[in-house]
Design a protein around this motif. Structure first.
Motif, short mmCIF file in Angstrom:
data_model
loop_
_atom_site.label_atom_id
_atom_site.label_comp_id
_atom_site.label_asym_id
_atom_site.label_seq_id
_atom_site.Cartn_x
_atom_site.Cartn_y
_atom_site.Cartn_z
N TRP A 1 0.81 -1.21 0.00
CA TRP A 1 0.00 0.00 0.00
C TRP A 1 0.84 1.27 0.00
O TRP A 1 0.33 2.35 -0.29
CB TRP A 1 -0.95 -0.01 1.20
N THR A 2 2.14 1.17 0.31
CA THR A 2 2.97 2.38 0.34
C THR A 2 3.06 3.04 -1.02
O THR A 2 3.29 4.25 -1.11
CB THR A 2 4.40 2.06 0.85
N LYS A 3 2.85 2.28 -2.08
CA LYS A 3 2.93 2.84 -3.44
C LYS A 3 1.58 3.34 -3.94
O LYS A 3 1.50 3.98 -4.98
CB LYS A 3 3.49 1.78 -4.39
N VAL A 4 0.49 3.05 -3.20
CA VAL A 4 -0.85 3.37 -3.65
C VAL A 4 -1.47 4.53 -2.88
O VAL A 4 -2.09 5.42 -3.47
CB VAL A 4 -1.77 2.12 -3.53
N LEU A 5 -1.30 4.53 -1.56
CA LEU A 5 -1.95 5.53 -0.72
C LEU A 5 -1.10 6.80 -0.61
O LEU A 5 0.12 6.75 -0.73
CB LEU A 5 -2.19 4.96 0.68
N SER A 6 -1.75 7.91 -0.36
CA SER A 6 -1.03 9.18 -0.19
C SER A 6 -0.20 9.12 1.09
O SER A 6 -0.45 8.30 1.98
CB SER A 6 -2.02 10.34 -0.09
N GLU A 7 0.77 10.02 1.21
CA GLU A 7 1.64 10.04 2.38
C GLU A 7 0.82 10.27 3.65
O GLU A 7 1.05 9.63 4.66
CB GLU A 7 2.70 11.14 2.23
N GLY A 8 -0.16 11.18 3.60
CA GLY A 8 -0.98 11.46 4.78
C GLY A 8 -1.82 10.26 5.20
O GLY A 8 -1.93 9.96 6.39
N THR A 9 -2.42 9.57 4.24
CA THR A 9 -3.22 8.39 4.55
C THR A 9 -2.34 7.28 5.11
O THR A 9 -2.71 6.63 6.09
CB THR A 9 -3.97 7.90 3.29
N MET A 10 -1.19 7.07 4.49
CA MET A 10 -0.25 6.07 5.00
C MET A 10 0.21 6.43 6.40
O MET A 10 0.33 5.57 7.27
CB MET A 10 0.96 5.92 4.07
N ASP A 11 0.45 7.72 6.63
CA ASP A 11 0.90 8.17 7.94
C ASP A 11 -0.13 7.80 9.01
O ASP A 11 0.21 7.25 10.05
CB ASP A 11 1.16 9.68 7.92
N ARG A 12 -1.41 8.08 8.74
CA ARG A 12 -2.47 7.74 9.70
C ARG A 12 -2.59 6.23 9.90
O ARG A 12 -2.73 5.76 11.03
CB ARG A 12 -3.81 8.33 9.26
N THR B 1 5.60 10.61 7.62
CA THR B 1 6.32 11.85 7.32
C THR B 1 7.78 11.64 7.69
O THR B 1 8.12 10.73 8.45
CB THR B 1 5.74 13.02 8.13
N GLU B 2 8.64 12.51 7.19
CA GLU B 2 10.06 12.41 7.53
C GLU B 2 10.26 12.53 9.04
O GLU B 2 11.04 11.79 9.63
CB GLU B 2 10.87 13.46 6.78
N ASP B 3 9.54 13.46 9.66
CA ASP B 3 9.65 13.63 11.11
C ASP B 3 9.16 12.38 11.83
O ASP B 3 9.75 11.96 12.83
CB ASP B 3 8.84 14.85 11.56
#
Length: 142
Positions: free
Chosen positions: A10-21, A61-63
Motif C-alpha cells: 500500500w505504500t505505493k498506492v496511498l497518499s503520504e498522509g493516509t499512509m501516515d495515519r 512523514t520524515e519527522d
C-alpha cells in the motif's frame, strides 16, 4: 513482521498522509516492537527487520520516521555501540558500524539532526575502540 508485509504494497498506492495515519494508528506499535526486538550487537546483529520497517515507514512523514527510530531503535543501538567500543576489536567495531550505516542509509538521507547526532555518537564510540578521540556535531541545522 506479518503487519509489515500486509502494509508494504500500500505504500505505493496511498497518499503520504493516509499512509501516515494508517501506520501511526494501526502499525506504529508493531513497528516499534520490531525495532525494539531487533538484535543490534556485533555478535547477533540483524539489519533485515530494520530494512522492513524502513520500507513501511516510507508512508510516514520524515519527522515521523526520525521520531520512530529515535525512540524505538537508537537507544539500544547506542548502548550496543558503546559496548562494542569497550569489548570488540577496532576491526569488529568498524564492520559493525559500517553494516548498520548501510542498512540505515534511507534514514540518513532525511538529513535529520536527531538521526545524525545518534550516528555521530555511535561513530565516537566506534572510534574510541580504535583510540580515536573526536567530537561530532551534525552538519545540518534544526
Amino acid at each position: 513482521e506479518w503487519a509489515i508485509q500486509l502494509v508494504l504494497p500500500w505504500t505505493k498506492v496511498l497518499s503520504e498522509g493516509t499512509m501516515d495515519r494508517l501506520v501511526r494508528d494501526g502499525l506504529l506499535p508493531t513497528l516499534s516492537r520490531v525495532l525494539n526486538e531487533t538484535p543490534v550487537g556485533p555478535e547477533d546483529m540483524d539489519p533485515a527487520p530494520v530494512r522492513s520497517v524502513l520500507e513501511v515507514a516510507k508512508g510516514l512523514t520524515e519527522d515521523g520516521r526520525a521520531a520512530l527510530f529515535e525512540s524505538a531503535f537508537f537507544p539500544r543501538w547506542l548502548d550496543a555501540a558503546q559496548a562494542c567500543a569497550k569489548g570488540a576489536t577496532p576491526v569488529t567495531a568498524g564492520r559493525w558500524y559500517t553494516r548498520w550505516r548501510a542498512a540505515l542509509a534511507p534514514l540518513l538521507a532525511l538529513k535529520d539532526t536527531r538521526i545524525e547526532a545518534c550516528m555521530g555518537r555511535a561513530l565516537q564510540h566506534v572510534g574510541a575502540a580504535a583510540g580515536v578521540k573526536r567530537d561530532y556535531a551534525p552538519r545540518h541545522g534544526p
